[in-house]
Design a protein around this motif. Structure first.
Motif, short mmCIF file in Angstrom:
data_model
loop_
_atom_site.label_atom_id
_atom_site.label_comp_id
_atom_site.label_asym_id
_atom_site.label_seq_id
_atom_site.Cartn_x
_atom_site.Cartn_y
_atom_site.Cartn_z
N ILE A 4 0.82 -1.21 0.00
CA ILE A 4 0.00 0.00 0.00
C ILE A 4 0.86 1.26 0.00
N ALA A 5 0.60 2.13 -0.96
CA ALA A 5 1.14 3.50 -0.92
C ALA A 5 -0.04 4.45 -0.74
N LEU A 6 0.14 5.41 0.15
CA LEU A 6 -0.93 6.35 0.50
C LEU A 6 -0.65 7.74 -0.05
N LEU A 7 -1.69 8.34 -0.62
CA LEU A 7 -1.65 9.75 -1.01
C LEU A 7 -2.58 10.52 -0.08
N ALA A 8 -2.15 11.69 0.36
CA ALA A 8 -2.96 12.53 1.24
C ALA A 8 -2.49 13.97 1.10
N HIS A 9 -3.29 14.89 1.64
CA HIS A 9 -2.90 16.29 1.63
C HIS A 9 -3.03 16.87 3.03
N GLN A 10 -2.40 18.02 3.23
CA GLN A 10 -2.53 18.78 4.47
C GLN A 10 -2.45 20.25 4.13
N GLY A 11 -3.56 20.97 4.39
CA GLY A 11 -3.58 22.40 4.16
C GLY A 11 -3.54 22.77 2.68
N ARG A 12 -3.34 24.05 2.45
CA ARG A 12 -3.22 24.58 1.09
C ARG A 12 -1.97 25.44 1.00
N PRO A 13 -1.35 25.51 -0.17
CA PRO A 13 -0.17 26.37 -0.31
C PRO A 13 -0.47 27.79 0.17
N GLY A 14 0.45 28.34 0.95
CA GLY A 14 0.29 29.68 1.49
C GLY A 14 -0.33 29.73 2.86
N LYS A 15 -0.85 28.62 3.35
CA LYS A 15 -1.48 28.57 4.67
C LYS A 15 -0.49 27.98 5.69
N ASP A 16 -0.68 28.36 6.96
CA ASP A 16 0.17 27.83 8.03
C ASP A 16 0.03 26.32 8.18
N THR A 17 -1.11 25.79 7.77
CA THR A 17 -1.35 24.35 7.91
C THR A 17 -0.78 23.53 6.76
N PHE A 18 -0.14 24.19 5.81
CA PHE A 18 0.46 23.50 4.65
C PHE A 18 1.83 22.99 5.06
N VAL A 19 1.87 21.75 5.56
CA VAL A 19 3.09 21.19 6.13
C VAL A 19 3.33 19.79 5.57
N SER A 20 4.51 19.27 5.86
CA SER A 20 4.87 17.91 5.48
C SER A 20 3.99 16.90 6.22
N LEU A 21 3.90 15.70 5.65
CA LEU A 21 3.10 14.63 6.26
C LEU A 21 3.96 13.67 7.10
N GLU A 22 5.18 14.04 7.39
CA GLU A 22 6.05 13.12 8.13
C GLU A 22 5.44 12.74 9.48
N ARG A 23 4.94 13.73 10.21
CA ARG A 23 4.32 13.43 11.51
C ARG A 23 2.98 12.73 11.34
N HIS A 24 2.32 12.98 10.23
CA HIS A 24 1.07 12.27 9.96
C HIS A 24 1.31 10.76 9.85
N ALA A 25 2.45 10.40 9.27
CA ALA A 25 2.78 8.97 9.14
C ALA A 25 2.92 8.33 10.52
N GLU A 26 3.53 9.05 11.45
CA GLU A 26 3.70 8.52 12.80
C GLU A 26 2.35 8.35 13.49
N LEU A 27 1.48 9.34 13.33
CA LEU A 27 0.18 9.28 13.97
C LEU A 27 -0.69 8.18 13.35
N LEU A 28 -0.62 8.05 12.05
CA LEU A 28 -1.38 6.99 11.38
C LEU A 28 -0.88 5.62 11.83
N ALA A 29 0.42 5.47 12.00
CA ALA A 29 0.97 4.20 12.47
C ALA A 29 0.46 3.87 13.87
N ASP A 30 0.32 4.88 14.72
CA ASP A 30 -0.22 4.65 16.06
C ASP A 30 -1.63 4.09 16.00
N HIS A 31 -2.46 4.64 15.13
CA HIS A 31 -3.84 4.17 15.00
C HIS A 31 -3.90 2.79 14.35
N LEU A 32 -3.00 2.56 13.43
CA LEU A 32 -3.01 1.30 12.68
C LEU A 32 -2.38 0.16 13.46
#
Length: 402
Positions: A54-82
């Motif tokens: 499985i390869a996952l595609l996802a987004h976070q925020g929009r360009p120019g917004k403070d929430t537009f960040v890398s998904l590196e920490r998202h991977a860690e959080l998703l692993a915790d749930h999984l």
């Protein structure tokens, strides 16, 4: 019912590209709400049980917004749930991403970098245009099939949502399937009894089209929040305008006055408006009847009388759909209206969908149980469109036959 294929139709042991939606509020680079992670983890767990890579595609925020960040920490959080490792590569469709995808084995999960950092993902365009983007042309040959699970983004014609289903066998994940089935129930299934919509929140543009398009379908609309005050203003009450410290009402009244007055005239018999409102009185909750009231301070919730009346209507309903809170529920002094109505829905013997991330958050915040509702939807725009019967492009492409 949808005609798309689901992950039940997948042969085991395939290499899958799975589009999820873990877009979340971010503060100081930390995810503040992980409910979407938990739901997508259920889809991924099912796929892992069938030996998929499985390869996952996802987004976070929009360009120019403070929430537009890398998904590196998202991977860690998703692993915790999984409860399973989720690798991360800081690339979406370049050499590093392709190398990481090539190394995938059955049982592996890889999260690619924020897809909105990839040229061609944005802006919206026809699916046929998005299928020709570099993102799709580069990644599609690496996979056997595509799984669309990002229901919250299904109204967006972005490359990762609509491009891949045109060039790969496409399937709906569990989140996509469950959300679509629940949120289109108002259009797709009959109910043996009254249908009630509870509508609130701060954005009139999210609510007014719902009332206008469903006036002949829904038996009663229980209104609160900003939109409730705007309808009260149209009904002749001295509320629904800005006072010192607020800027929510006057511009929305100017933008939507004609529609509000038209709705009030054409289907006013189906509108249930507040009869009392709550406000802050030196740090304490206070309430006032609407009779003869003049707005001198912000109103922050419907009153107890209104909440009880709405709860009674909910208890007498065959189906209830909720979009938007009735008050500022984040402050427990002004959560009474929202919590009273949600509790009544939870106790009622009815089909129920609570939609919108903020409203869904109130269920968690006040210790209600998601299991007591037919569906708690974390979608916003997609939920509103499904309620009113508008097509979702991310669903339509899953039904594509080619």
């Amino acid at each position: 019912m949808p005609t798309f294929r689901t992950i039940d139709d997948l042969e085991p042991g395939q290499r899958l590209l799975v589009r999820i939606d873990v877009n979340a509020p971010i503060e100081d680079a930390v995810v503040q709400d992980d409910r979407r992670f938990a739901r997508h983890a259920e889809t991924i767990a099912e796929l892992l049980a069938e030996d998929h890579a499985i390869a996952l595609l996802a987004h976070q925020g929009r360009p120019g917004k403070d929430t537009f960040v890398s998904l590196e920490r998202h991977a860690e959080l998703l692993a915790d749930h999984l409860g399973h490792a989720v690798d991360f590569v800081a690339d979406t469709c370049g050499e590093d991403a392709l190398a990481a995808i090539d190394a995938l084995e059955p049982g592996d999960v890889l999260l690619l970098e924020n897809v909105r950092m990839c040229e061609g993902e944005l802006p919206e365009a026809d699916p046929e245009v998005k299928a020709e983007t570099e993102l799709v042309r580069t990644l599609a040959p690496e996979f056997d099939a595509y799984v669309g699970d990002a229901y919250s983004a299904a109204h967006r014609s972005h490359a990762s949502i609509v491009g891949f289903p045109l060039v790969l066998d496409a399937y709906a994940g569990r989140v996509m399937e469950a959300e679509y089935t629940a949120n289109t129930a108002l259009q797709d299934r009959p109910f043996d009894g009254p249908v009630t919509l509870v509508l609130g929140g701060t954005k009139a543009e999210d609510t007014i089209p719902v009332v206008e398009r469903l006036c002949d379908t829904v038996d009663r609309f229980c209104l609160g929040g900003v939109v409730g005050e705007l309808f009260l203003r149209a009904d002749g009450h001295d509320v629904g305008y800005d006072v010192e410290g607020t800027d929510l009402f006057d511009h929305q009244w100017d933008d939507h006055r004609e529609a509000i007055e038209r709705i009030l005239e054409s289907c006013g018999d189906r509108l249930v408006l507040p009869t009392d409102l709550a406000y802050d009185d030196d740090g304490e909750r206070a309430e006032t009847s609407l009779e003869g009231v003049t707005k001198e301070r912000p109103f922050l919730d419907v009153g107890a009388e209104t909440a009880d009346r709405y709860a009674d209507l909910v208890a007498d309903s065959a189906a209830v759909f909720v979009k938007g809170a009735l008050g500022v529920f984040e402050d427990d002094r002004f959560a009474h209206g929202t919590v009273t109505v949600l509790s009544a829905i939870a106790d009622a013997d009815c089909f129920s969908v609570v939609g919108g991330g903020d409203t869904a958050h109130s269920i968690e915040l006040y210790d209600l149980e998601e299991e007591d509702f037919s569906r708690v939807s974390l979608a916003g725009g997609a939920y509103v469109r499904a309620l009113t019967g508008e097509p979702l492009v991310g669903i339509e492409v899953l039904e594509h036959e080619d």
